[in-house]
Design a protein around this motif. Structure first.
Motif, mmCIF file in Angstrom:
data_model
loop_
_atom_site.group_PDB
_atom_site.id
_atom_site.type_symbol
_atom_site.label_atom_id
_atom_site.label_comp_id
_atom_site.label_asym_id
_atom_site.label_seq_id
_atom_site.Cartn_x
_atom_site.Cartn_y
_atom_site.Cartn_z
ATOM 1 N N MET A 1 0.846 -1.177 0.000
ATOM 2 C CA MET A 1 0.000 0.000 0.000
ATOM 3 C C MET A 1 0.887 1.234 0.000
ATOM 4 N N LYS A 2 0.510 2.198 -0.785
ATOM 5 C CA LYS A 2 1.277 3.429 -0.864
ATOM 6 C C LYS A 2 0.455 4.562 -0.262
ATOM 7 N N MET A 3 1.056 5.251 0.689
ATOM 8 C CA MET A 3 0.389 6.389 1.319
ATOM 9 C C MET A 3 1.335 7.572 1.305
ATOM 10 N N TYR A 4 0.772 8.748 1.158
ATOM 11 C CA TYR A 4 1.538 9.971 1.242
ATOM 12 C C TYR A 4 1.436 10.496 2.675
ATOM 13 N N PRO A 5 2.405 11.290 3.101
ATOM 14 C CA PRO A 5 2.340 11.803 4.474
ATOM 15 C C PRO A 5 1.027 12.529 4.790
ATOM 16 N N SER A 6 0.436 13.167 3.806
ATOM 17 C CA SER A 6 -0.830 13.866 4.050
ATOM 18 C C SER A 6 -1.990 12.894 4.285
ATOM 19 N N ASP A 7 -1.834 11.630 3.866
ATOM 20 C CA ASP A 7 -2.891 10.629 4.052
ATOM 21 C C ASP A 7 -2.841 9.983 5.443
ATOM 22 N N PHE A 8 -1.825 10.284 6.226
ATOM 23 C CA PHE A 8 -1.678 9.649 7.533
ATOM 24 C C PHE A 8 -2.788 10.031 8.504
ATOM 25 N N GLU A 9 -3.405 11.188 8.296
ATOM 26 C CA GLU A 9 -4.467 11.631 9.209
ATOM 27 C C GLU A 9 -5.627 10.649 9.252
ATOM 28 N N ARG A 16 -0.749 5.068 12.189
ATOM 29 C CA ARG A 16 -0.155 6.340 11.796
ATOM 30 C C ARG A 16 1.255 6.473 12.374
ATOM 31 N N LEU A 17 1.395 6.168 13.658
ATOM 32 C CA LEU A 17 2.712 6.280 14.288
ATOM 33 C C LEU A 17 3.713 5.298 13.689
ATOM 34 N N THR A 18 3.246 4.099 13.392
ATOM 35 C CA THR A 18 4.126 3.102 12.779
ATOM 36 C C THR A 18 4.580 3.556 11.396
ATOM 37 N N LEU A 19 3.642 4.068 10.602
ATOM 38 C CA LEU A 19 3.982 4.519 9.257
ATOM 39 C C LEU A 19 4.909 5.736 9.294
ATOM 40 N N LEU A 20 4.643 6.643 10.210
ATOM 41 C CA LEU A 20 5.515 7.814 10.328
ATOM 42 C C LEU A 20 6.916 7.415 10.785
ATOM 43 N N ALA A 21 7.003 6.455 11.694
ATOM 44 C CA ALA A 21 8.313 5.977 12.132
ATOM 45 C C ALA A 21 9.069 5.341 10.970
ATOM 46 N N ALA A 22 8.365 4.561 10.156
ATOM 47 C CA ALA A 22 9.004 3.940 8.990
ATOM 48 C C ALA A 22 9.461 5.007 7.994
ATOM 49 N N LEU A 23 8.613 6.011 7.784
ATOM 50 C CA LEU A 23 8.969 7.097 6.872
ATOM 51 C C LEU A 23 10.207 7.835 7.379
ATOM 52 N N CYS A 24 10.247 8.133 8.671
ATOM 53 C CA CYS A 24 11.400 8.829 9.253
ATOM 54 C C CYS A 24 12.668 7.989 9.115
#
Length: 65
Positions: A1-9, A16-24
């Motif tokens: 699945m592909k999500m953009y940072p703006s889609d995390f909301e 959300r926290l897991t995806l943001l941690a992976a992105l970071c």
């Protein structure tokens, strides 16, 4: 699945926290790779300059002799 940072909301907080941690983590790796590449280029450039300088000094010594 592909999500953009703006889609995390729209994601649930744990997701959300897991995806943001992976992105970071990915961004940090990209930054470190870029910095290492710049450092390698800089060291190479310094090495080439030093070689040229030494070769020039040796040639000057040979000409003098």
């Amino acid at each position: 699945m592909k999500m953009y940072p703006s889609d995390f909301e729209a994601a649930a907080p744990p997701v959300r926290l897991t995806l943001l941690a992976a992105l970071c983590q990915v961004r940090q790796a990209e930054l470190i790779d870029g910095l290492v590449e710049l450092l390698i280029q800089l060291v190479h450039k310094i090495s080439v300059r030093a070689e040229k300088k030494v070769e020039g000094e040796l040639n000057a010594e040979f000409r003098r002799v």
